[in-house]
Motif scaffolding. Structure first.
Motif, short mmCIF file in Angstrom:
data_model
loop_
_atom_site.label_atom_id
_atom_site.label_comp_id
_atom_site.label_asym_id
_atom_site.label_seq_id
_atom_site.Cartn_x
_atom_site.Cartn_y
_atom_site.Cartn_z
N PRO A 96 0.82 -1.22 0.00
CA PRO A 96 0.00 0.00 0.00
C PRO A 96 0.86 1.27 0.00
CG PRO A 96 -0.77 -1.55 1.66
CD PRO A 96 0.51 -2.10 1.12
N VAL A 97 0.28 2.35 -0.48
CA VAL A 97 1.01 3.60 -0.65
C VAL A 97 1.54 4.15 0.67
CG1 VAL A 97 0.80 5.99 -1.45
CG2 VAL A 97 -0.33 4.15 -2.70
N HIS A 98 0.76 4.08 1.74
CA HIS A 98 1.15 4.67 3.02
C HIS A 98 1.66 3.63 4.01
CE1 HIS A 98 -0.41 8.50 1.73
NE2 HIS A 98 -1.54 7.94 1.39
N HIS A 99 2.28 2.58 3.52
CA HIS A 99 2.79 1.51 4.39
C HIS A 99 4.10 1.96 5.04
CE1 HIS A 99 4.19 -2.48 5.59
NE2 HIS A 99 2.91 -2.83 5.51
N VAL A 100 4.35 1.47 6.24
CA VAL A 100 5.56 1.84 6.98
C VAL A 100 6.82 1.43 6.23
CG1 VAL A 100 5.60 -0.25 8.40
CG2 VAL A 100 6.61 1.85 9.28
N ARG B 15 7.44 1.71 3.11
CA ARG B 15 7.80 2.78 2.16
C ARG B 15 8.48 3.96 2.88
NH1 ARG B 15 5.77 2.11 -2.95
NH2 ARG B 15 4.11 0.58 -3.17
N VAL B 16 8.02 4.26 4.09
CA VAL B 16 8.63 5.34 4.87
C VAL B 16 10.07 4.96 5.23
CG1 VAL B 16 8.49 6.62 7.04
CG2 VAL B 16 6.40 6.06 5.79
N GLU C 187 12.32 5.22 2.09
CA GLU C 187 12.69 6.60 1.75
C GLU C 187 13.69 7.17 2.75
OE1 GLU C 187 9.44 9.27 1.02
OE2 GLU C 187 8.30 7.72 -0.03
#
Length: 135
Positions: free
Chosen positions: A55-59, A61-62, A65
């Protein structure tokens, strides 16, 4: 069930309605064959982009980055070189942080994440045994 004393020509106490032909036309659902969506877990599937499954707002991905923002020179300064090739330090940091975010603190737990958790697989670049030999 009729009470013969209450039956007259204008008034009848019957438990069923005289539906006649309607009952014969109704097809019982119990006689129909069940239908299912196609399912074959032995079918070979090729996943071309694991990132699309996250999902776009998954941990994950954070974390990705955040670690990618760290300059390589800061991490490579701690490696002397030579010997067996090591896993990339950014990948190792990503896995450690993701493991902590999932309340996994051991190398064995992190290895299990790498085998069963899609975001962990993506962060490790599909290197499933990344932490296996470092415990």
């Amino acid at each position: 069930m009729r009470n013969l004393t209450t039956i007259t020509e204008q008034y009848t106490m019957q438990m069923t309605l005289p539906l006649g032909d309607l009952e014969e036309r109704v097809i019982s659902k119990r006689t129909l064959a069940p239908t299912f969506k196609a399912y074959d877990n032995k079918q070979m599937n090729m996943i071309l982009d694991v990132e699309a499954l996250i999902p776009v707002h998954h941990v994950a991905r954070v974390i990705d980055e955040m670690i990618e923002a760290v300059p390589d020179e800061l991490l490579f300064a701690h490696y002397t070189g030579g010997g067996r090739s090591a896993y990339h330090p950014k990948m190792m940091l990503k896995m450690i942080l993701y493991g902590y975010s999932q309340k996994v603190y051991s190398c064995r737990g992190t290895e299990k994440l790498l085998q069963e958790n899609i975001p962990a697989m993506w962060l490790a670049g599909m290197q499933r045994s990344a932490l296996k030999n470092h415990s």
